[in-house]
Design an enzyme around this catalytic site. Structure first.
Site, PDB file in Angstrom:
ATOM      1  N   ALA A 101       5.047  10.704  -8.545  1.00 51.78           N
ATOM      2  CA  ALA A 101       6.121   9.720  -8.389  1.00 51.78           C
ATOM      3  C   ALA A 101       5.718   8.751  -7.279  1.00 51.78           C
ATOM      4  O   ALA A 101       4.942   9.113  -6.380  1.00 51.78           O
ATOM      5  CB  ALA A 101       7.410  10.437  -8.015  1.00 51.78           C
ATOM      6  N   GLY A 144       4.368  14.339 -10.238  1.00 51.11           N
ATOM      7  CA  GLY A 144       4.863  13.835 -11.530  1.00 51.11           C
ATOM      8  C   GLY A 144       3.742  13.588 -12.534  1.00 51.11           C
ATOM      9  O   GLY A 144       3.966  13.654 -13.745  1.00 51.11           O
ATOM     10  N   GLU A 147       3.169  16.796 -14.095  1.00 47.09           N
ATOM     11  CA  GLU A 147       4.358  17.109 -14.901  1.00 47.09           C
ATOM     12  C   GLU A 147       4.362  16.329 -16.215  1.00 47.09           C
ATOM     13  O   GLU A 147       4.710  16.861 -17.266  1.00 47.09           O
ATOM     14  CB  GLU A 147       5.622  16.811 -14.079  1.00 47.09           C
ATOM     15  CG  GLU A 147       5.764  17.796 -12.914  1.00 47.09           C
ATOM     16  CD  GLU A 147       6.861  17.414 -11.928  1.00 47.09           C
ATOM     17  OE1 GLU A 147       6.950  16.225 -11.562  1.00 47.09           O
ATOM     18  OE2 GLU A 147       7.625  18.295 -11.525  1.00 47.09           O
ATOM     19  N   GLU A 167       4.222  18.241  -3.862  1.00 48.67           N
ATOM     20  CA  GLU A 167       5.498  17.752  -3.317  1.00 48.67           C
ATOM     21  C   GLU A 167       5.880  18.443  -2.015  1.00 48.67           C
ATOM     22  O   GLU A 167       6.467  17.841  -1.116  1.00 48.67           O
ATOM     23  CB  GLU A 167       6.630  17.940  -4.352  1.00 48.67           C
ATOM     24  CG  GLU A 167       6.537  17.043  -5.581  1.00 48.67           C
ATOM     25  CD  GLU A 167       5.703  17.633  -6.712  1.00 48.67           C
ATOM     26  OE1 GLU A 167       4.961  18.608  -6.476  1.00 48.67           O
ATOM     27  OE2 GLU A 167       5.788  17.093  -7.838  1.00 48.67           O
TER      28      GLU A 167
HETATM   29  N1  CAA Z   1       3.038   7.003  -4.465  1.00 51.31           N
HETATM   30  C1  CAA Z   1       2.803   5.771  -3.987  1.00 51.31           C
HETATM   31  N2  CAA Z   1       1.557   5.311  -3.665  1.00 51.31           N
HETATM   32  C2  CAA Z   1       0.537   6.160  -3.855  1.00 51.31           C
HETATM   33  C3  CAA Z   1       0.710   7.452  -4.359  1.00 51.31           C
HETATM   34  C4  CAA Z   1       2.023   7.879  -4.682  1.00 51.31           C
HETATM   35  N3  CAA Z   1       2.294   9.086  -5.221  1.00 51.31           N
HETATM   36  N4  CAA Z   1      -0.509   8.050  -4.421  1.00 51.31           N
HETATM   37  C5  CAA Z   1      -1.399   7.148  -3.984  1.00 51.31           C
HETATM   38  N5  CAA Z   1      -0.778   6.013  -3.628  1.00 51.31           N
HETATM   39  C6  CAA Z   1      -1.377   4.784  -3.102  1.00 51.31           C
HETATM   40  C7  CAA Z   1      -1.750   4.952  -1.638  1.00 51.31           C
HETATM   41  O1  CAA Z   1      -0.626   4.756  -0.800  1.00 51.31           O
HETATM   42  C8  CAA Z   1      -2.816   3.893  -1.487  1.00 51.31           C
HETATM   43  O2  CAA Z   1      -2.182   2.644  -1.396  1.00 51.31           O
HETATM   44  P1  CAA Z   1      -2.632   1.596  -0.208  1.00 51.31           P
HETATM   45  O3  CAA Z   1      -4.060   1.263  -0.552  1.00 51.31           O
HETATM   46  O4  CAA Z   1      -1.699   0.451  -0.397  1.00 51.31           O
HETATM   47  O5  CAA Z   1      -2.491   2.336   1.062  1.00 51.31           O
HETATM   48  C9  CAA Z   1      -3.527   3.915  -2.838  1.00 51.31           C
HETATM   49  O6  CAA Z   1      -2.617   4.538  -3.756  1.00 51.31           O
HETATM   50  C10 CAA Z   1      -4.799   4.751  -2.820  1.00 51.31           C
HETATM   51  O7  CAA Z   1      -4.468   6.054  -2.327  1.00 51.31           O
HETATM   52  P2  CAA Z   1      -5.285   6.763  -1.163  1.00 51.31           P
HETATM   53  O8  CAA Z   1      -5.823   5.765  -0.214  1.00 51.31           O
HETATM   54  O9  CAA Z   1      -4.402   7.833  -0.592  1.00 51.31           O
HETATM   55  O10 CAA Z   1      -6.492   7.411  -2.013  1.00 51.31           O
HETATM   56  P3  CAA Z   1      -7.335   8.710  -1.682  1.00 51.31           P
HETATM   57  O11 CAA Z   1      -8.444   8.718  -2.663  1.00 51.31           O
HETATM   58  O12 CAA Z   1      -7.664   8.781  -0.231  1.00 51.31           O
HETATM   59  O13 CAA Z   1      -6.332   9.945  -1.990  1.00 51.31           O
HETATM   60  C11 CAA Z   1      -4.705  11.162  -3.295  1.00 51.31           C
HETATM   61  C12 CAA Z   1      -5.894  10.187  -3.292  1.00 51.31           C
HETATM   62  C13 CAA Z   1      -5.174  12.555  -2.840  1.00 51.31           C
HETATM   63  C14 CAA Z   1      -4.184  11.246  -4.712  1.00 51.31           C
HETATM   64  C15 CAA Z   1      -3.619  10.666  -2.318  1.00 51.31           C
HETATM   65  O14 CAA Z   1      -3.344   9.310  -2.610  1.00 51.31           O
HETATM   66  C16 CAA Z   1      -2.321  11.412  -2.385  1.00 51.31           C
HETATM   67  O15 CAA Z   1      -2.213  12.493  -1.833  1.00 51.31           O
HETATM   68  N6  CAA Z   1      -1.288  10.828  -3.040  1.00 51.31           N
HETATM   69  C17 CAA Z   1       0.036  11.398  -3.100  1.00 51.31           C
HETATM   70  C18 CAA Z   1       0.111  12.562  -4.051  1.00 51.31           C
HETATM   71  C19 CAA Z   1       1.493  13.159  -4.048  1.00 51.31           C
HETATM   72  O16 CAA Z   1       2.005  13.620  -3.049  1.00 51.31           O
HETATM   73  N7  CAA Z   1       2.139  13.190  -5.243  1.00 51.31           N
HETATM   74  C20 CAA Z   1       3.449  13.753  -5.422  1.00 51.31           C
HETATM   75  C21 CAA Z   1       4.502  12.679  -5.382  1.00 51.31           C
HETATM   76  S1  CAA Z   1       6.146  13.336  -5.437  1.00 51.31           S
HETATM   77  C22 CAA Z   1       6.463  13.646  -7.077  1.00 51.31           C
HETATM   78  O17 CAA Z   1       5.647  13.412  -7.924  1.00 51.31           O
HETATM   79  C23 CAA Z   1       7.845  14.195  -7.378  1.00 51.31           C
HETATM   80  C24 CAA Z   1       8.047  14.644  -8.772  1.00 51.31           C
HETATM   81  O18 CAA Z   1       7.906  15.796  -9.068  1.00 51.31           O
HETATM   82  C25 CAA Z   1       8.501  13.728  -9.801  1.00 51.31           C
END
Ligand code: CAA
Length: 293
Positions: A101, A144, A147, A167
């Site tokens: 998400a 998500g 999921e 999450e």
């Molecule tokens: N939401 C919004 N933006 C996101 C994102 C997310 N879930 N995942 C990545 N991005 C964005 C980053 O903020 C970054 O944007 P900027 O360049 O503007 O800063 C861009 O994508 C690239 O990401 P990273 O620089 O972090 O890339 P990385 O290669 O270093 O890491 C990653 C990759 C491990 C996937 C890391 O981005 C990460 O941990 N992302 C979040 C994953 C997460 O927590 N997902 C769960 C979300 S909650 C959910 O999904 C609830 C549900 O059940 C419905």
């Protein structure tokens, strides 16, 4: 050649003056108006009978913002209604199927706001699609993203894919099936470990645990998923839809109820022209020609 999907409903919704254009102009107009911002939808396969949807928000690793989900549901529903399509493939980029998400979009949400807007409710619309969906997962399928992959019917993975429910690390819990579908797919202990730590698993582990059915080199993944879609699409769409429904009942009904449902559906297939065609073709030693009737 890739084609953009045009539904009859969509054309009917065009302004009246547009509907009066020649057919080619209508298609062109629909094609332009139907352009999505965060996904791509096209027909794939030799017979153009596989609907291929690609999540396409590279700057955010395909993070699932509301608009992306709305577009995804729209494309899936259009393919579901399109009689020329027998199976769907959902994919992302080589780096990310979807990173979950959109954290930036939802960070300031409130409980009351989530409740009022039924936040996440329309995410599971994908699980209502009647045609089979193959998730072709390269890169990250997190939160998500994992999921949504699990809402699909079959998961193929690229060799560098990573699955996870992170999450907990950002102070929340899975909200779109991570605690339920993952547990049913890989069992309680492994699902607990992933959900409580946020640890990711590799494609190879996901295959070993039964989450994924096959792994391919990343650059061959979409082709392989489309090939699988073509194989499914060669069958009767009606029998395929009934078979999908029957398998999904295994997750909801008791064994006896599930067996009763399956038997009734099996009996019902004998009302289909496609059952007569399939069995006649076997007896006459020729390939079947299904008409989806
Ligand atoms: N939401 C919004 N933006 C996101 C994102 C997310 N879930 N995942 C990545 N991005 C964005 C980053 O903020 C970054 O944007 P900027 O360049 O503007 O800063 C861009 O994508 C690239 O990401 P990273 O620089 O972090 O890339 P990385 O290669 O270093 O890491 C990653 C990759 C491990 C996937 C890391 O981005 C990460 O941990 N992302 C979040 C994953 C997460 O927590 N997902 C769960 C979300 S909650 C959910 O999904 C609830 C549900 O059940 C419905």
């Amino acid at each position: 050649m890739a084609m953009r999907i045009i539904s009859r409903n969509f054309i009917n919704r065009l302004p009246k003056n547009t509907q009066n254009f020649s057919t080619s102009t209508k298609l062109y107009a629909a094609s332009v108006l139907n352009k999505y911002e965060f996904i791509k939808a096209e027909k794939a396969g030799e017979k153009q009978n596989v609907g291929l949807v690609t999540l396409n928000r590279p700057k955010a690793l395909n993070a699932l913002c509301q608009q992306l989900i709305t577009e995804l549901n729209d494309a899936m529903e259009k393919f579901d209604l399109d009689e020329s399509i027998g199976a769907l493939v959902l994919t992302g980029s080589e780096k990310a199927f979807a990173a979950g998400a959109d954290i930036k979009e939802m960070a300031s949400n409130t409980f009351a706001g989530n409740l009022k807007g039924s936040f996440l409710q329309n995410w599971s619309d994908i699980s209502k699609i009647r045609k089979p969906i193959i998730a072709a997962v390269n890169g990250y399928a997190l939160g998500g993203g994992c999921e949504i992959a699990m809402m699909c019917d079959i998961i193929y993975a690229g060799d560098k894919a990573k699955f996870g429910q992170p999450e907990i690390i950002i102070g929340t819990i899975p909200g779109s099936g991570g605690t339920q579908r993952l547990t049913k797919a890989i069992g309680k202990s492994k699902a607990m470990e992933m959900v409580l730590t946020g640890n990711q698993i590799t494609a190879q582990e996901a295959e070993k645990f039964g989450l994924v059915s096959k792994i391919f080199p990343a650059d061959q993944l979409i082709n392989e998923a489309v090939k699988l879609g073509e194989k499914i699409a060669a069958n009767s769409q009606l029998s395929v839809a009934l078979a999908k429904e029957a398998v999904n009942k295994a997750f909801e009904l008791s064994l006896q109820e599930g067996l009763n449902f399956e038997r009734r559906m099996f009996q019902a297939t004998f009302a289909l022209d496609d059952q007569k065609e399939g069995m006649s073709a076997f007896i006459e030693k020729r390939p079947p020609k299904f008409k989806n009737n």
